[in-house]
Scaffold this active site. Structure first.
Site, PDB file in Angstrom:
ATOM      1  N   ARG A   1       0.853  -1.189   0.000  1.00 16.75           N
ATOM      2  CA  ARG A   1       0.000   0.000   0.000  1.00 16.75           C
ATOM      3  C   ARG A   1       0.887   1.236   0.000  1.00 16.75           C
ATOM      4  O   ARG A   1       1.751   1.378   0.871  1.00 16.75           O
ATOM      5  CB  ARG A   1      -0.883   0.052   1.247  1.00 16.75           C
ATOM      6  CG  ARG A   1      -1.675  -1.220   1.507  1.00 16.75           C
ATOM      7  CD  ARG A   1      -3.141  -1.072   1.199  1.00 16.75           C
ATOM      8  NE  ARG A   1      -3.808  -2.365   1.308  1.00 16.75           N
ATOM      9  CZ  ARG A   1      -4.789  -2.634   2.160  1.00 16.75           C
ATOM     10  NH1 ARG A   1      -5.236  -1.683   2.955  1.00 16.75           N
ATOM     11  NH2 ARG A   1      -5.338  -3.836   2.192  1.00 16.75           N
TER      12      ARG A   1
ATOM     13  N   GLU B   1       1.105   4.031   1.307  1.00 14.06           N
ATOM     14  CA  GLU B   1       0.569   4.830   2.418  1.00 14.06           C
ATOM     15  C   GLU B   1       1.411   6.091   2.528  1.00 14.06           C
ATOM     16  O   GLU B   1       2.566   6.030   2.935  1.00 14.06           O
ATOM     17  CB  GLU B   1       0.647   4.052   3.735  1.00 14.06           C
ATOM     18  CG  GLU B   1      -0.111   2.742   3.787  1.00 14.06           C
ATOM     19  CD  GLU B   1      -1.595   2.918   4.041  1.00 14.06           C
ATOM     20  OE1 GLU B   1      -2.047   4.081   4.208  1.00 14.06           O
ATOM     21  OE2 GLU B   1      -2.300   1.895   4.066  1.00 14.06           O
TER      22      GLU B   1
ATOM     23  N   ARG C   1       1.423   2.617  12.704  1.00 14.35           N
ATOM     24  CA  ARG C   1       0.738   1.345  12.415  1.00 14.35           C
ATOM     25  C   ARG C   1       0.577   1.057  10.923  1.00 14.35           C
ATOM     26  O   ARG C   1      -0.108   0.112  10.545  1.00 14.35           O
ATOM     27  CB  ARG C   1      -0.612   1.298  13.124  1.00 14.35           C
ATOM     28  CG  ARG C   1      -1.567   2.365  12.696  1.00 14.35           C
ATOM     29  CD  ARG C   1      -2.886   2.307  13.468  1.00 14.35           C
ATOM     30  NE  ARG C   1      -3.886   3.067  12.775  1.00 14.35           N
ATOM     31  CZ  ARG C   1      -3.906   4.401  12.702  1.00 14.35           C
ATOM     32  NH1 ARG C   1      -2.975   5.099  13.309  1.00 14.35           N
ATOM     33  NH2 ARG C   1      -4.839   5.015  12.019  1.00 14.35           N
ATOM     34  N   HIS C   2       1.192   1.868  10.064  1.00 19.60           N
ATOM     35  CA  HIS C   2       1.135   1.638   8.621  1.00 19.60           C
ATOM     36  C   HIS C   2       2.524   1.461   8.031  1.00 19.60           C
ATOM     37  O   HIS C   2       3.451   2.181   8.389  1.00 19.60           O
ATOM     38  CB  HIS C   2       0.477   2.826   7.904  1.00 19.60           C
ATOM     39  CG  HIS C   2      -0.989   2.943   8.143  1.00 19.60           C
ATOM     40  ND1 HIS C   2      -1.509   3.783   9.098  1.00 19.60           N
ATOM     41  CD2 HIS C   2      -2.044   2.327   7.556  1.00 19.60           C
ATOM     42  CE1 HIS C   2      -2.831   3.672   9.097  1.00 19.60           C
ATOM     43  NE2 HIS C   2      -3.194   2.797   8.174  1.00 19.60           N
TER      44      HIS C   2
ATOM     45  N   GLU D   1      -7.631  -0.732  14.516  1.00 19.02           N
ATOM     46  CA  GLU D   1      -8.102  -1.816  13.648  1.00 19.02           C
ATOM     47  C   GLU D   1      -7.035  -2.883  13.459  1.00 19.02           C
ATOM     48  O   GLU D   1      -5.881  -2.584  13.191  1.00 19.02           O
ATOM     49  CB  GLU D   1      -8.488  -1.218  12.294  1.00 19.02           C
ATOM     50  CG  GLU D   1      -8.979  -2.264  11.323  1.00 19.02           C
ATOM     51  CD  GLU D   1      -9.201  -1.718   9.916  1.00 19.02           C
ATOM     52  OE1 GLU D   1      -9.649  -0.560   9.782  1.00 19.02           O
ATOM     53  OE2 GLU D   1      -8.928  -2.453   8.967  1.00 19.02           O
TER      54      GLU D   1
ATOM     55  N   SER E   1     -10.271  -6.457   8.863  1.00 22.30           N
ATOM     56  CA  SER E   1     -11.552  -6.088   8.254  1.00 22.30           C
ATOM     57  C   SER E   1     -12.085  -7.300   7.524  1.00 22.30           C
ATOM     58  O   SER E   1     -11.331  -8.000   6.846  1.00 22.30           O
ATOM     59  CB  SER E   1     -11.375  -4.970   7.230  1.00 22.30           C
ATOM     60  OG  SER E   1     -11.242  -3.734   7.856  1.00 22.30           O
TER      61      SER E   1
ATOM     62  N   ARG F   1       0.782  -5.779  12.514  1.00 23.63           N
ATOM     63  CA  ARG F   1       0.034  -5.023  13.517  1.00 23.63           C
ATOM     64  C   ARG F   1      -0.388  -5.930  14.675  1.00 23.63           C
ATOM     65  O   ARG F   1      -0.383  -5.510  15.834  1.00 23.63           O
ATOM     66  CB  ARG F   1      -1.211  -4.405  12.859  1.00 23.63           C
ATOM     67  CG  ARG F   1      -1.506  -3.029  13.397  1.00 23.63           C
ATOM     68  CD  ARG F   1      -2.726  -2.431  12.744  1.00 23.63           C
ATOM     69  NE  ARG F   1      -2.414  -1.631  11.567  1.00 23.63           N
ATOM     70  CZ  ARG F   1      -3.341  -0.960  10.888  1.00 23.63           C
ATOM     71  NH1 ARG F   1      -4.605  -1.007  11.272  1.00 23.63           N
ATOM     72  NH2 ARG F   1      -3.012  -0.244   9.831  1.00 23.63           N
TER      73      ARG F   1
HETATM   74  P1  ATP Z   1      -6.384   1.222   8.272  1.00 20.61           P
HETATM   75  O1  ATP Z   1      -7.748   1.848   8.351  1.00 20.61           O
HETATM   76  O2  ATP Z   1      -5.789   0.903   9.579  1.00 20.61           O
HETATM   77  O3  ATP Z   1      -5.447   1.967   7.364  1.00 20.61           O
HETATM   78  P2  ATP Z   1      -7.497  -0.446   6.243  1.00 20.61           P
HETATM   79  O4  ATP Z   1      -8.925  -0.492   6.617  1.00 20.61           O
HETATM   80  O5  ATP Z   1      -7.050   0.450   5.153  1.00 20.61           O
HETATM   81  O6  ATP Z   1      -6.593  -0.177   7.541  1.00 20.61           O
HETATM   82  P3  ATP Z   1      -7.744  -3.106   5.257  1.00 20.61           P
HETATM   83  O7  ATP Z   1      -7.776  -2.896   3.792  1.00 20.61           O
HETATM   84  O8  ATP Z   1      -9.014  -3.333   5.951  1.00 20.61           O
HETATM   85  O9  ATP Z   1      -6.959  -1.909   5.921  1.00 20.61           O
HETATM   86  O10 ATP Z   1      -6.671  -4.256   5.531  1.00 20.61           O
HETATM   87  C1  ATP Z   1      -6.856  -5.290   6.490  1.00 20.61           C
HETATM   88  C2  ATP Z   1      -5.828  -5.212   7.606  1.00 20.61           C
HETATM   89  O11 ATP Z   1      -4.512  -5.139   7.091  1.00 20.61           O
HETATM   90  C3  ATP Z   1      -5.944  -3.974   8.485  1.00 20.61           C
HETATM   91  O12 ATP Z   1      -6.930  -4.147   9.462  1.00 20.61           O
HETATM   92  C4  ATP Z   1      -4.557  -3.874   9.072  1.00 20.61           C
HETATM   93  O13 ATP Z   1      -4.374  -4.762  10.148  1.00 20.61           O
HETATM   94  C5  ATP Z   1      -3.692  -4.344   7.939  1.00 20.61           C
HETATM   95  N1  ATP Z   1      -3.161  -3.211   7.166  1.00 20.61           N
HETATM   96  C6  ATP Z   1      -3.787  -2.494   6.232  1.00 20.61           C
HETATM   97  N2  ATP Z   1      -3.015  -1.540   5.742  1.00 20.61           N
HETATM   98  C7  ATP Z   1      -1.820  -1.666   6.374  1.00 20.61           C
HETATM   99  C8  ATP Z   1      -0.581  -0.969   6.291  1.00 20.61           C
HETATM  100  N3  ATP Z   1      -0.404   0.009   5.440  1.00 20.61           N
HETATM  101  N4  ATP Z   1       0.415  -1.363   7.109  1.00 20.61           N
HETATM  102  C9  ATP Z   1       0.250  -2.374   7.970  1.00 20.61           C
HETATM  103  N5  ATP Z   1      -0.885  -3.074   8.093  1.00 20.61           N
HETATM  104  C10 ATP Z   1      -1.922  -2.723   7.310  1.00 20.61           C
HETATM  105 MG    MG Z   2     -10.099  -2.040   7.133  1.00 25.50          MG
END
Ligand code: ATP
Ligand code: MG
Length: 427
Positions: A212, A214, A220-221, A350, A353, A401
């Site tokens: 991602r 980000e 946490r990302h 989180e 999901s 995470r």
């Molecule tokens: P967040 O809202 O915390 O950015 P998200 O809703 O975008 O997460 P999802 O697409 O639901 O993320 O991804 C499922 C899981 O993968 C998340 O709950 C999280 O634990 C993990 N995750 C998502 N993006 C990241 C990231 N950039 N770095 C680390 N872990 C991630």
């Molecule tokens: Mg999510």
């Protein structure tokens, strides 16, 4: 042989000839005696070079530098003065690799380094038992998850990481030049694991990198993380997925607690394994709870609201269910204005999901169009829904995470060997 015993295997072996191997953790050369503390994967042991041996071995011991790699053949002797009540009296010391000085960072525990410094010299950082312990716990966590899912009839699969279409929206896609064509790094195995639900492999899981872009730096990302995804077919509702998720969390944490006693002790961490079922907090209720504290939210929880909800709820682990449709991706099943979705939360953040997916072809195409997506560009996915697709659902959970939360680490980067973010690509 470079090694016959790990340092953890020396108890009760007094009088025996052993060969240990590892790093010169500490060197103390006194007038008549020299001590080398040798550290290996499991711990340390003292090597004592007595006066009678000095002539033969002192030269090598003297030229030794801290963190050099050595193999020591000698006799194990009981000695109340030595750190573990035992010491090795060497007959031979082989220097396998001499370490340069000074070291890039202090690992004696005397100076605490900033995380950035530690990550810059991660190989050195990982020699610290407390740092290595994090990765042993992480390994155990993954083993616990795998064992639970295998026990529930899931098979491990691997889906491509070079893809033509994203699953989670364009903003965080990494573009790749794929032989002159545009491709992306996979954000999630979502679409592929759903396609697999049409094949009869009706319970699959994957533990693999997800990418991602980000842009913001948070604790946490990361731009590359390890995602645990599972998908299961023939479900009545997302409730079945949630039950598997909570049981998996309990089972994996119980596994870690049993397997990693030494590591947890070293890290000063008590694991509070939660009890299933976890509390379910419908989104509407979350909204009310937050409103009562003067925090107004619309269709989604920002990280501040998430944190506030965490303190209101008080449980370590809980689900938020039924998010409004508007905030959910195209593949999620609608339920009036809300969706058949859930997030697993850990102390206001989180962790995962998931939900029930839209498996009905016409409804899926209609939802994609409503969200402004062109179903044509997702044919590899939608075709699998045309010829017999059972109802199904699943989850995506961030392993890094999870490890971070489990160990109470401030930064997700501490739970990742070589983290990747907007700034860091090396090492
Ligand atoms: P967040 O809202 O915390 O950015 P998200 O809703 O975008 O997460 P999802 O697409 O639901 O993320 O991804 C499922 C899981 O993968 C998340 O709950 C999280 O634990 C993990 N995750 C998502 N993006 C990241 C990231 N950039 N770095 C680390 N872990 C991630
Ligand atoms: Mg999510």
């Amino acid at each position: 042989m470079k090694r016959t015993h790990y340092t953890s295997e020396l108890e009760g072996q007094e009088g025996k000839s052993v060969t240990i191997a590892g790093w010169a953790d500490q060197l103390r050369i006194l007038g008549k005696i020299a001590f080398i503390i040798v550290r290996d994967r499991y711990g340390t042991v003292q090597v004592t070079i007595p006066r009678s041996k000095l002539a033969e071995l002192y030269g090598e011991a003297k030229s030794l530098t801290k963190e050099s790699v050595i193999s020591v053949k000698g006799t194990l002797k009981a000695n109340k003065e030595a750190p573990r009540g035992i010491e090795v009296i060497p007959e031979h010391i082989e220097v396998l690799s001499r370490a340069a000085a000074p070291l890039p960072m202090d690992i004696s525990g005397k100076i605490t380094s900033e995380l950035e410094t530690r990550l810059d010299s991660r190989f050195m950082d990982l020699r610290q038992p407390t740092v290595a312990a994090v990765f042993r716990v992480r390994d155990s966590l993954l083993a616990g998850i795998r064992s639970y899912l295998e026990g529930e009839g899931f098979i491990e699969v691997h889906t491509p990481k070079l893809v033509k279409a994203g699953a989670e929206g364009g903003a965080t896609l990494f573009k790749v030049d794929y032989f002159g064509k545009k491709a992306y790094l996979s954000q999630s195995p979502q679409l592929f694991k759903q396609v697999l639900m049409s094949t009869g492999l009706d319970r699959v899981y994957e533990i693999a990198p997800a990418f991602r872009a980000e842009p913001s730096a948070t604790t946490r990302h990361l731009s590359e993380f390890i995602s645990l995804d599972f998908e299961m077919a023939f479900i009545d509702s997302q409730e079945e997925v949630m039950q598997l998720v909570e049981n998996m969390v309990v089972s994996a944490m119980t596994h870690v607690k049993g397997e990693c006693k030494d590591e947890l002790k070293l890290l000063g961490r008590e694991l509070d394994v939660p009890k299933a079922p976890f509390r379910r907090v419908p989104f509407a209720e979350a909204k009310e709870l937050l409103a009562a504290e003067g925090k107004k939210i619309e269709n989604d929880l920002d990280s501040e609201a998430e944190k506030a909800l965490g303190s209101i709820i008080g449980d370590d682990y809980y689900f938020i269910t039924g998010f409004p449709n508007a905030e959910k991706p195209f593949y999620i099943m609608e339920d009036g204005d809300s969706s058949c979705s859930f997030d697993l939360e850990c102390k206001g953040q989180e962790l995962a999901s998931g939900g029930q997916r839209e498996h009905r072809y016409d409804a899926l195409i209609a939802r994609m169009r409503r969200l402004g997506l062109d179903p044509k560009s997702f044919e590899f996915y939608t075709n699998a829904f045309k010829y017999g697709m059972p109802p199904h659902g699943g989850v995506g959970l961030g392993i890094d995470r999870f490890a971070q939360k489990l160990l109470g680490l401030k930064n997700i980067r501490e739970a990742v060997l070589f983290p990747r973010d907007k700034i860091r690509m090396m090492p």
